[in-house]
Design a protein around this motif. Structure first.
Motif, PDB file in Angstrom:
ATOM      1  N   GLN A 124       0.836  -1.209   0.000  1.00 36.31           N
ATOM      2  CA  GLN A 124       0.000   0.000   0.000  1.00 36.31           C
ATOM      3  C   GLN A 124       0.874   1.264   0.000  1.00 36.31           C
ATOM      4  OE1 GLN A 124      -3.529   0.686   0.344  1.00 36.31           O
ATOM      5  NE2 GLN A 124      -3.913  -1.430  -0.257  1.00 36.31           N
ATOM      6  N   TYR A 125       1.864   1.283   0.874  1.00 35.61           N
ATOM      7  CA  TYR A 125       2.741   2.455   0.971  1.00 35.61           C
ATOM      8  C   TYR A 125       3.706   2.526  -0.214  1.00 35.61           C
ATOM      9  CZ  TYR A 125       0.835   2.627   5.673  1.00 35.61           C
ATOM     10  OH  TYR A 125      -0.026   2.689   6.743  1.00 35.61           O
ATOM     11  N   HIS A 126       4.169   1.373  -0.653  1.00 29.35           N
ATOM     12  CA  HIS A 126       5.054   1.297  -1.814  1.00 29.35           C
ATOM     13  C   HIS A 126       4.393   1.941  -3.028  1.00 29.35           C
ATOM     14  CE1 HIS A 126       6.352  -0.777  -5.530  1.00 29.35           C
ATOM     15  NE2 HIS A 126       7.552  -0.859  -4.970  1.00 29.35           N
ATOM     16  N   ASP A 127       3.130   1.603  -3.290  1.00 26.96           N
ATOM     17  CA  ASP A 127       2.422   2.136  -4.451  1.00 26.96           C
ATOM     18  C   ASP A 127       2.132   3.628  -4.288  1.00 26.96           C
ATOM     19  OD1 ASP A 127       2.525  -0.423  -5.440  1.00 26.96           O
ATOM     20  OD2 ASP A 127       0.411  -0.885  -5.037  1.00 26.96           O
ATOM     21  N   ALA A 128       1.819   4.041  -3.074  1.00 27.94           N
ATOM     22  CA  ALA A 128       1.561   5.465  -2.825  1.00 27.94           C
ATOM     23  C   ALA A 128       2.821   6.291  -3.083  1.00 27.94           C
ATOM     24  CB  ALA A 128       1.079   5.665  -1.389  1.00 27.94           C
ATOM     25  N   VAL A 129       3.960   5.786  -2.640  1.00 31.04           N
ATOM     26  CA  VAL A 129       5.227   6.490  -2.854  1.00 31.04           C
ATOM     27  C   VAL A 129       5.556   6.560  -4.345  1.00 31.04           C
ATOM     28  CG1 VAL A 129       7.718   6.390  -2.448  1.00 31.04           C
ATOM     29  CG2 VAL A 129       6.123   5.977  -0.561  1.00 31.04           C
ATOM     30  N   GLN A 152       6.509   0.807  10.561  1.00 32.54           N
ATOM     31  CA  GLN A 152       7.607   0.034   9.975  1.00 32.54           C
ATOM     32  C   GLN A 152       7.292  -0.353   8.538  1.00 32.54           C
ATOM     33  OE1 GLN A 152       8.955  -3.302  12.347  1.00 32.54           O
ATOM     34  NE2 GLN A 152       9.687  -4.394  10.545  1.00 32.54           N
ATOM     35  N   CYS A 153       6.061  -0.773   8.285  1.00 35.09           N
ATOM     36  CA  CYS A 153       5.660  -1.132   6.917  1.00 35.09           C
ATOM     37  C   CYS A 153       5.753   0.077   5.992  1.00 35.09           C
ATOM     38  CB  CYS A 153       4.237  -1.677   6.918  1.00 35.09           C
ATOM     39  SG  CYS A 153       4.061  -3.326   7.630  1.00 35.09           S
ATOM     40  N   ALA A 154       5.341   1.231   6.497  1.00 34.41           N
ATOM     41  CA  ALA A 154       5.384   2.446   5.684  1.00 34.41           C
ATOM     42  C   ALA A 154       6.820   2.780   5.286  1.00 34.41           C
ATOM     43  CB  ALA A 154       4.753   3.604   6.450  1.00 34.41           C
ATOM     44  N   ARG A 159      11.268   2.997   1.401  1.00 35.10           N
ATOM     45  CA  ARG A 159      12.694   2.832   1.128  1.00 35.10           C
ATOM     46  C   ARG A 159      12.988   1.831   0.011  1.00 35.10           C
ATOM     47  NH1 ARG A 159      14.584   7.421   1.853  1.00 35.10           N
ATOM     48  NH2 ARG A 159      15.006   8.111   3.972  1.00 35.10           N
ATOM     49  N   ALA A 160      11.993   1.034  -0.339  1.00 37.08           N
ATOM     50  CA  ALA A 160      12.185   0.103  -1.457  1.00 37.08           C
ATOM     51  C   ALA A 160      12.255   0.830  -2.796  1.00 37.08           C
ATOM     52  CB  ALA A 160      11.046  -0.918  -1.490  1.00 37.08           C
ATOM     53  N   VAL A 161      11.686   2.056  -2.847  1.00 39.63           N
ATOM     54  CA  VAL A 161      11.620   2.757  -4.134  1.00 39.63           C
ATOM     55  C   VAL A 161      12.050   4.223  -4.048  1.00 39.63           C
ATOM     56  CG1 VAL A 161       9.837   1.290  -5.123  1.00 39.63           C
ATOM     57  CG2 VAL A 161       9.173   3.251  -3.721  1.00 39.63           C
ATOM     58  N   ASP A 163      14.833   7.144  -2.217  1.00 38.01           N
ATOM     59  CA  ASP A 163      16.010   7.380  -1.380  1.00 38.01           C
ATOM     60  C   ASP A 163      16.117   8.831  -0.933  1.00 38.01           C
ATOM     61  OD1 ASP A 163      16.623   8.593  -3.762  1.00 38.01           O
ATOM     62  OD2 ASP A 163      18.483   7.474  -4.124  1.00 38.01           O
ATOM     63  N   GLY A 164      15.044   9.596  -1.090  1.00 34.87           N
ATOM     64  CA  GLY A 164      15.035  10.986  -0.649  1.00 34.87           C
ATOM     65  C   GLY A 164      14.676  11.106   0.827  1.00 34.87           C
ATOM     66  N   PRO A 165      14.536  12.333   1.317  1.00 34.98           N
ATOM     67  CA  PRO A 165      14.220  12.538   2.739  1.00 34.98           C
ATOM     68  C   PRO A 165      12.833  12.016   3.106  1.00 34.98           C
ATOM     69  CG  PRO A 165      15.064  14.553   1.719  1.00 34.98           C
ATOM     70  CD  PRO A 165      14.787  13.604   0.616  1.00 34.98           C
ATOM     71  N   VAL A 166      12.759  11.322   4.218  1.00 33.09           N
ATOM     72  CA  VAL A 166      11.497  10.789   4.723  1.00 33.09           C
ATOM     73  C   VAL A 166      11.277  11.288   6.148  1.00 33.09           C
ATOM     74  CG1 VAL A 166      10.256   8.712   5.423  1.00 33.09           C
ATOM     75  CG2 VAL A 166      11.523   8.733   3.271  1.00 33.09           C
ATOM     76  N   PHE A 167      10.133  11.952   6.363  1.00 37.05           N
ATOM     77  CA  PHE A 167       9.712  12.373   7.692  1.00 37.05           C
ATOM     78  C   PHE A 167       8.675  11.370   8.185  1.00 37.05           C
ATOM     79  CE2 PHE A 167      10.460  17.235   7.479  1.00 37.05           C
ATOM     80  CZ  PHE A 167      11.487  17.097   6.563  1.00 37.05           C
ATOM     81  N   ILE A 168       8.573  11.242   9.496  1.00 39.89           N
ATOM     82  CA  ILE A 168       7.496  10.440  10.071  1.00 39.89           C
ATOM     83  C   ILE A 168       7.123  11.011  11.430  1.00 39.89           C
ATOM     84  CG2 ILE A 168       9.025   8.726  11.187  1.00 39.89           C
ATOM     85  CD1 ILE A 168       6.855   6.616  10.435  1.00 39.89           C
TER      86      ILE A 168
END
Length: 332
Positions: A124-129, A152-154, A159-161, A163-168
């Protein structure tokens, strides 16, 4: 747009307020966000126009519902690409310093003991990204995660697709705990391990609790920190913060901003029932660095000097001959 990573652990940055206040003013519910983004983007444009007028440096797109599960629930299956495009085009026209795409939890039940459940969540998160990375956003922001397994899943899906900045931002309860008895420190360590660049919390807890959260996060990671103060309701007749409603007005966040800055928090946001006034009057006024503070002080000092010089002309009294009353006309 400048590379936001070059500003990590340096100057403080403020994130734009969510659309909730704008939705409420038009009779929508927060759950209508997906419909508004896809069908009435002019409301988003109006909100960003106001944010631009007060020079908010970081625009956050209202794409929290971009996962396929949430789009399906809102009856917009297969529209993630459209949502990403509309959100980017609407926000980018205002040329913010940084443009950040938000992604919220899917809302799906998650069984951490089931490999199938975890795989579905990550997808779900992979496709959204993938949908969002078609456009040059400066960062992704996973916001409001109450479940650490979901967080963790998000991060793994992103990160699978990407490599830019990720906030959470995590959403613990008032005691800083998550389901299963896991602590905020554990949540921060998990986000750090799985590739988050900026880690924070979103909470409607009183100021002293948020400051405690900031201390706990700082002890668990050296990554930049984010705090999102969720406003429960605006209270024009409430003059002092209470535990039941800690942030009734924009001025209520001023002290909180100063205290969070002292704990090393870099990114600040006001959400929930917050309006852009919370950003302008609270975070932005107090936390944007010494240069801005100096300019503000210098401006106020000059205004004060000018006021004293023209004190004699500030108020003009005129007599109303018909009533015999005095009225004061103030020159601005």
């Amino acid at each position: 747009m400048p590379d936001i990573q070059m500003r990590f652990n340096k100057d403080m940055l403020v994130l734009s307020t969510p659309l909730d206040y704008q939705l409420a003013s038009q009779g929508f519910e927060p759950s209508d966000r997906e419909y508004v983004v896809l069908c009435e983007p002019e409301l988003i444009e109006e909100a960003f126009k106001l944010e631009k007028s007060i020079d908010v440096p970081c625009f956050v797109t209202p794409t929290e519902g971009i996962t396929e599960a949430r789009l399906a629930y809102a009856r917009f299956e297969g529209r993630s690409d459209d949502m990403a495009r509309i959100a980017y085009e609407t926000a980018a026209q205002f040329s913010p310093q940084h443009l950040i795409a938000a992604i919220g939890p899917t809302g799906l039940p998650l069984d951490p003991t089931s490999a199938v459940s975890l795989k579905q969540s990550k997808k779900q998160y992979h496709d959204a990204v993938l949908a969002l990375t078609q456009y040059p956003f400066d960062a992704l922001y996973f916001t409001g995660f109450k479940n650490l397994d979901d967080a963790q899943c998000a991060l793994m899906g992103a990160r699978a697709v990407y490599d830019g900045p990720v906030f959470i931002s995590l959403a613990p309860n008032g005691e800083g705990m998550f389901p299963g008895g896991r602590t905020l420190s554990e949540g921060v360590a998990l986000c750090d391990e799985y590739g988050a660049d900026v880690i924070g919390v979103v909470s409607d807890a009183p100021a002293h609790v948020l400051v405690g959260f900031a201390k706990e996060m700082a002890s668990a990671t050296d990554k930049p920190l984010l705090v999102d103060a969720s406003v429960r309701r605006k209270g024009r007749r409430q003059f002092e913060p209470t535990d039941e409603n800690p942030y009734p007005t924009a001025d209520a966040v001023v002290e909180l901003a100063v205290r969070l800055r002292a704990q090393g928090v870099q990114f600040l946001r006001a959400s929930g029932a917050a309006t852009p006034a919370y950003t302008c009057n609270g975070w932005w006024r107090r936390c944007c660095g010494a240069a801005v503070a100096f300019c503000c002080l210098r401006y106020c000092y000059r205004k004060r000097e000018a006021w004293h010089e023209k004190k004699a002309l500030t108020t003009v009294c005129s007599r109303n001959l018909s009533t015999g009353c005095l009225s004061a006309v103030r020159i601005i």
